[in-house]
Structures are given as structure tokens and as C-alpha cells.
Design a protein around this motif. Structure first.
Motif, PDB file in Angstrom:
ATOM      1  N   GLU A  80      59.569  62.298   9.151  1.00 22.48           N
ATOM      2  CA  GLU A  80      59.179  62.889  10.211  1.00 22.48           C
ATOM      3  C   GLU A  80      57.536  63.117  10.103  1.00 22.48           C
ATOM      4  N   ASN A 131      60.144  51.274   4.993  1.00 24.40           N
ATOM      5  CA  ASN A 131      61.729  51.281   5.681  1.00 24.40           C
ATOM      6  C   ASN A 131      62.336  52.791   5.548  1.00 24.40           C
ATOM      7  N   PRO A 191      63.162  56.595   6.487  1.00 22.38           N
ATOM      8  CA  PRO A 191      62.624  57.320   7.882  1.00 22.38           C
ATOM      9  C   PRO A 191      62.006  58.568   7.118  1.00 22.38           C
TER      10      PRO A 191
END
Length: 723
Positions: free
Chosen positions: A105, A101, A103
């Protein structure tokens, strides 16, 4: 000895996040990888050194990364990969408390075998081709043959073709079919700096990404990062100057940075950068503007000499001066200061100097410098051209202030005065309505005439009110004395005899007001002792006035038609008489206005004076223009109406005379002393003489007709005319 690696290669970005100033490209590519919407061909366009090849390599590395393959394409969660293949999970996710969970890139892991092979330049899935040296059809055929083979490891084979615009047309055409329908494992990335040289059929088969020039602040931030990594003490102004000199290319900035570090060691200063890169410093332009504001022409020319002695190009100096003035202009408003791409120290100096420089000076100076820039290459003596510009700039501030004082002078005095040689300006100023209540009229020497029947008011009859003005109030007019002999007063049809500050210079026939219905009013008039236009003697019963019609669009505005227009503020006969008596007591004289129609009873014009003045004027015009001299050098004579008929050869000469008619006619009236004298131009019609040009054949036929023996001689000898 360890081999030196230039900063452009040593600090080349290895991930999308480390790419400088191209976030719009990197974000799109990352989303394409995540959504699995990768195109089969990409075209990266942009200036040099902005990251086209770098982004192509990062894309090729990322799409073959094992972490991307397992997590994105196969959908395996990060927690499962941490248990089974922890070597391919990026460090950022390994340290996260909840990796599924968290986030992040999408980037290449840099740990898998594919990433390591790419970093060691040993990857068989990435092929780079330099189109500048491999631009023939045979090279493209060899590339197409390689595309037929699938990759042995990884999912994609990536072909990076740099400087693709160097391919020949035949090579482009040979590449079309493969580029349009490549195998599913082949991806082409084309890079070019000249997009316009690529044929449209190639462009239509690619996803096009435009790379921007990198901003100065972004380049300066990256240089600061490199300097920190290399333990170099660098001034912020020095890094900012390097970023500006790079012109949006990060590779150029890093190359200059390495050069400056080699020159100055680990202490990079602003002065060292200016000296080594041979840059015109801001200091020159700050000194230049200070000298111009102080109107120090000598200091300005000495500064130009110093610039040339230091070996700087004059054109670069002019361009830099324009940039400096533009910087001062944007610093006039705090909102636009951010448009100035300089360091904070230099920006504060710009703001300080902008406060001392007037806005009018900056705009005019920028206009002069831009004009010098445009005309620099056409100038034979370029240094003199720049010095003339500096001379104009040195006295520009005083010229602007002089223009302001000149414009504010008439307004402060409340009068509309102009130079003696500008009659047109006088005429315009005489009809401009003032912002304040109109002053009293100029003194009248004889009398006022109206178009209505004149009637002497009975003593027991109260004066009727004057109708409200039909137009804007007239301003006070300058009085001009008339000729020596007084001229008789002739009734006119314009309502009130017009008062002029200078005699009219218009053609009487052209400015004649069309006939209008006679106006009848009950206003008591000044007794003048002569019949009015309607033929009624003074003392008859007054009649009620009809309302004034609105002026027609074509009617001249310089000649008011109503009594209210010329006499604002005179509400009764007593006020009018009091004003006339006061003016007569002061001994002032006026010149009566020109009549709108034919005038009779004028004194004859002294022909000797007219011929002398005319000769003097044409001699003065000879020094100005020979065309004007030849136009005026004709016999002239004034008729009983004081009209001089000037006969010209064609309408072009008529237009030429009308260009200087105002000045010439005003000077002619002043010197002759006849304010009603006028010049009427008449085009002389040419008489067709019937003459024409004869050819040699026409001449021979004429001679043969006149001398028949020529015909016989021609036939006997067998001659033929050779024309």
C-alpha cells in the motif's frame, strides 16, 4: 517532569493504514496518488473526531514524500532506489525478497527530509489555517498572496483550512477564483463539520469526501491497542462502554480513556467507568424489565426513586429504557442479535431476558415508552408522567393476556357473543361464515315464509331436492323473546323470514331490499294456512324454481334472500318438520324478523311506557354528554308502524345521533319490549323570517322617514350623522 501528551495526540495516525474506520476515504486517496489524478481542492466533511484533519495531514505528507516522487511520478523501480537512495525506501520493501514484485500500500516513507520536516512541524510546504479565527476577507487575501509563490522544496504546497464553514460570505467569494484555478503546485484541503453552511459555488469546485461515524467495535479495538501500548489492564466491558459513550468520535473516546486511567490507575474496570462518567448502567434496565414482567409495581417505583437519588436525568432514563427494549426486541431472533452493539457478556444477558419477555409485551412497552419520550417536555409534572408510564408497563403483561383470553373466548365456544352494549359487534358476528359446517337454525316459533307460491305436496309425490345455497351458510343465532302480545305474521319479499339475534337497528326505509322477480320452486313448503305472496293457495300444482340471481353490489349482506341461504342442510320436508317439532317440544321462542316493507296490524305502542323509558335514557345520556342530552330532549311519539320521528335542527345533529344510534336504539327496544320500534331522524327546514341586521345609517333613514321633522331639524342646524 515530563510533559504529558494526551492519547489523542500521542497515538494520532501517521499513515493511511493507521486511520480508524475511514477505509473508503483512505483507499480513494491512495489510488488518486498512484494514478496521479489528484484534484486541486478537497472537502472533508463529517462529525467531530473522525479523522478529517488527520487524513488531510497524511495526504499532504504523502504527496511530498521523496519515495512517492521517485517511484510513482518518475517510475523508478524499487530495486534501483535500494541501490541509489536506500534511505527513502520504506522498511517493508527493504525486507522483501523481490521488492519490485511485492504488492504494498502506498504510504509515506517517513525517512526522507520532507517526511522528517513534516513530523517535526517544520515543513514549509504545508500551511494550516483555522477559519474560525481567520474568517475575514483580509485573511483570504493574505492566503491568496502566499499561493503565488512556488515551493522551494518538494512538488506541492498544501493549504489545510479547518472549520471552513466559519468563513464569511465575502471571504468565500474572495476565495472562489483561486480555488477554481490554482497554480499546478497548490492543493487546498478544506475540512468542516457543517457542510450545509458552505455556499454551493465552493462545493462545486471541490472533491467531497464524507467521513462516517466510527463504529463501536473499531473504537474499542483502537482503545485496546492504546491500553496495550500503555500497559493498562482494561476490562472489555469498560472499553466497550467508552466506545459507546463516544458516539462515533475517536478523539472523544481517547479523551475519556485518559480520564478513566487518571481516575482508576492502570486497572480500568467497568464499575469505575460507570461511576466516573455518571452513566445509567445496563443493570438498572435489566432490573426494570424483570420487575415489569413480574408485575412488581412497588419494585418499579423504588427503582425509579433510586435512579433519581443517584442524580440521573429522568429523560435520559426514559430514552435508555427505549434503547433497552429495542435491544430485547432485536434479540428475539438470533439473526438480528448482531444489531446490538454491546459486549459479549452484556449481549448474553440481553438474549436471556429476551427469551423471558413476550413479543407482544416488548412491542406494546416500546410504544408506551416512545409516547412518554415524545410528551415528556410538555408535561408539567415530569416525574408523575414517568411514573404513570411505569404503572401501565407494570400491568401490561396481564392486559395483553386478558385481551388474548377475551378474543379466544367466543371462538372456543363456537358462538358469536358480545356485550349487551355492543349491538354492532353482534350484527357483524351474526353474518360471519363459520369454518366448520353450519349448525342447525335457532328454533322457530311459528312458521317460515317464502316469496314463491306455497303448495302442499301430494302424498305420492316424492320431495324435490332443495337448491344449493346461494351464499355462505348462516351461523346459529341467539334467540330473543318478543313482546308480551304476539304480533301477526305478515308475508315478506325476502324469500325467507329473517332470523336475528337482536332486533335490527337500521332504518327500515334505508335497509329495504329492492323488489326482485318472484321465485318459483318445487320444494314442498310448510302449510301455513294463509295465501302466499303470489296469491296461490296451498295444494296447487308446484312449479319449477328459477335460479337465484347473484346479489347486486349495493344489496345488504346481512339479509339473505334465498331459501338455501337460511336453511342449509334441510333437504326434505320430513327433516324440516322433525326439526320444527323438536324445537316446539323444547319450548323455545323466537322473535320474528322485521319486515322489509311497511308493516300493518302491529299492536299500539304504550305511550306512557315509551315516554318513561325515553326520559330514563336521555337522563343517562346527560351524564355522558350534554350534546346528546339536548339532542334527545324533544317530544316523541310512535306511530302505528312503531316509528318515532325525531326532528332535529340541522344535518350535524343527524350525524351526531347516528354515532350512538345503535346503542341507544337497542336499549330502547329492550326496555320498552317492542323489538320493531325504530327512530327516524328528520331535519326541520328553517323558515326564513326576513329579519336582518340594521346599521346605524339604516336606523336614521327609518326615523327620518317616519318623523319628517328630523329632516328639517338636521337641515336647519347643519347636523351630520357620525357613525
Amino acid at each position: 517532569m515530563e510533559n504529558f501528551v494526551v492519547s489523542a495526540r500521542k497515538y494520532r495516525p501517521a499513515t493511511f493504514r493507521s486511520v480508524v474506520g475511514q477505509q473508503h476515504v483512505t483507499t480513494t486517496l491512495q489510488n488518486a496518488i498512484v494514478s496521479q489524478h489528484l484534484a486541486q481542492a478537497f472537502l472533508f466533511c463529517g462529525p467531530r473526531g473522525v479523522g478529517k484533519t488527520t487524513c488531510a495531514r497524511i495526504l499532504a505528507k504523502t504527496i511530498n514524500c521523496e519515495f512517492v516522487e521517485e517511484h510513482v511520478r518518475k517510475g523508478r523501480p524499487v530495486s534501483e532506489l535500494l541501490r541509489t537512495q536506500p534511505d527513502i525506501v520504506p522498511d517493508a520493501l527493504q525486507q522483501a525478497a523481490d521488492p519490485d514484485n511485492t504488492p504494498f500500500e502506498l504510504e509515506a516513507c517517513g525517512k526522507c527530509s520532507s517526511c522528517r520536516a513534516f513530523q517535526e512541524n517544520a515543513s514549509f510546504n504545508v500551511h494550516e489555517l483555522d477559519a474560525a479565527s481567520n474568517n475575514s476577507v483580509e485573511d483570504i487575501r493574505s492566503l491568496v498572496e502566499q499561493v503565488r509563490y512556488a515551493p522551494q522544496q518538494g512538488r506541492f504546497k498544501v493549504y489545510i483550512i479547518d472549520e471552513v464553514h466559519m468563513l464569511s460570505n465575502a471571504a468565500f467569494n474572495a476565495f472562489l477564483k483561486t480555488l477554481e484555478e490554482p497554480p499546478s503546485y497548490a492543493i487546498f484541503i478544506l475540512a468542516t463539520t457543517e457542510r450545509h453552511k458552505i455556499i454551493p459555488t465552493i462545493l462545486s469546485r471541490c472533491q467531497i469526501f464524507d467521513f462516517n461515524r466510527i463504529r463501536v467495535d473499531d473504537i474499542r479495538g483502537h482503545l485496546r491497542y492504546v491500553a496495550t501500548q500503555e500497559h493498562i489492564q482494561a476490562e472489555d466491558d469498560a472499553l466497550h462502554l467508552l466506545a459507546q459513550k463516544a458516539d462515533g468520535g475517536l478523539r472523544d473516546a481517547l479523551s475519556m480513556f485518559d480520564q478513566m486511567v487518571t481516575f482508576s490507575g492502570h486497572d480500568l474496570r467497568y464499575k469505575d467507568v460507570v461511576q466516573n462518567l455518571h452513566i445509567l448502567d445496563y443493570e438498572y434496565y435489566f432490573r426494570l424489565v424483570d420487575a415489569l414482567l413480574a408485575e412488581n409495581l412497588s419494585g418499579t417505583l423504588l427503582l425509579l426513586e433510586e435512579v433519581m437519588q443517584n442524580g440521573f436525568d429522568l429523560h435520559n432514563f426514559v430514552v435508555g429504557a427505549a434503547e433497552h427494549l429495542r435491544g430485547l426486541l432485536v434479540c428475539k431472533d438470533p439473526v438480528t442479535v448482531q444489531l446490538l452493539e454491546v459486549s459479549d457478556n452484556i449481549r448474553s444477558r440481553y438474549v436471556q431476558q429476551a427469551q423471558a419477555a413476550p413479543l407482544a409485551f416488548l412491542l406494546s412497552a416500546l410504544n408506551l415508552v416512545s409516547q412518554c419520550d415524545r410528551e415528556f417536555k410538555q408535561a408539567k409534572n415530569q416525574r408523575l408522567h414517568v411514573e404513570l408510564m411505569l404503572m401501565k408497563l407494570a400491568y401490561l403483561n396481564g392486559a395483553v393476556q386478558f385481551a388474548r383470553d377475551l378474543g379466544a373466548g367466543p371462538a372456543a365456544n363456537g358462538t358469536a357473543q358480545a356485550s349487551s352494549g355492543n349491538d354492532e359487534a353482534k350484527k357483524k358476528s351474526s353474518v360471519t361464515p363459520p369454518a366448520t359446517p353450519a349448525p342447525s337454525l335457532a328454533p322457530v316459533s311459528n312458521r317460515i315464509e317464502t316469496a314463491a307460491p306455497h303448495a302442499k305436496a301430494p302424498e305420492n309425490t316424492p320431495p324435490a331436492p332443495v337448491p344449493p345455497p346461494a351464499g355462505p351458510p348462516a351461523v346459529a343465532l341467539t334467540v330473543v323473546s318478543g313482546p308480551a302480545d304476539p304480533e301477526p305474521i305478515v308475508p315478506i319479499e325476502s324469500g325467507v323470514e329473517e332470523l336475528h339475534d337482536t332486533p335490527s337497528i337500521e332504518d327500515e326505509a334505508a335497509t329495504q331490499v329492492p323488489a326482485t322477480p318472484q321465485l318459483r320452486d318445487s320444494v314442498p313448503h310448510v302449510e301455513i294456512g294463509t295465501p302466499s305472496v303470489a296469491g296461490h293457495e296451498p295444494g296447487q300444482v308446484p312449479v319449477t324454481a328459477a335460479p337465484l340471481p347473484p346479489p347486486r353490489p349495493g344489496m345488504p349482506t346481512g339479509k339473505p334472500l334465498g331459501l338455501g341461504t337460511k336453511l342449509p342442510g334441510l333437504g326434505s320436508l320430513s327433516a324440516m318438520k322433525a326439526q320444527l317439532e323438536q324445537q316446539a317440544a323444547a319450548g323455545k321462542t323466537t322473535t320474528e324478523a322485521e319486515p322489509a316493507g311497511p308493516v300493518t296490524g302491529l299492536p299500539a305502542v304504550n305511550d306512557e311506557v315509551l315516554q318513561r323509558v325515553w326520559a330514563e335514557l336521555i337522563e343517562e345520556r346527560k351524564a355522558i354528554s350534554m350534546s346528546q342530552y339536548s339532542l334527545l330532549n324533544r317530544p316523541v311519539q310512535a306511530n302505528a308502524q312503531h316509528v318515532i320521528v325525531l326532528r332535529v335542527d340541522n344535518p350535524v345533529q343527524e350525524d351526531q345521533f347516528n354515532e350512538f344510534r345503535a346503542d341507544f336504539l337497542g336499549e330502547l327496544r329492550r326496555r320498552t319490549g317492542y323489538p320493531r320500534i325504530n327512530v327516524q331522524v328528520e331535519v326541520v327546514e328553517r323558515v326564513d323570517t326576513g329579519r336582518k341586521l340594521y346599521t346605524s345609517s339604516d336606523k336614521l333613514e327609518y326615523l327620518m322617514e317616519k318623523y319628517p321633522m328630523l329632516t328639517a331639524m338636521k337641515q336647519k342646524l347643519g347636523l351630520d350623522a357620525d357613525f
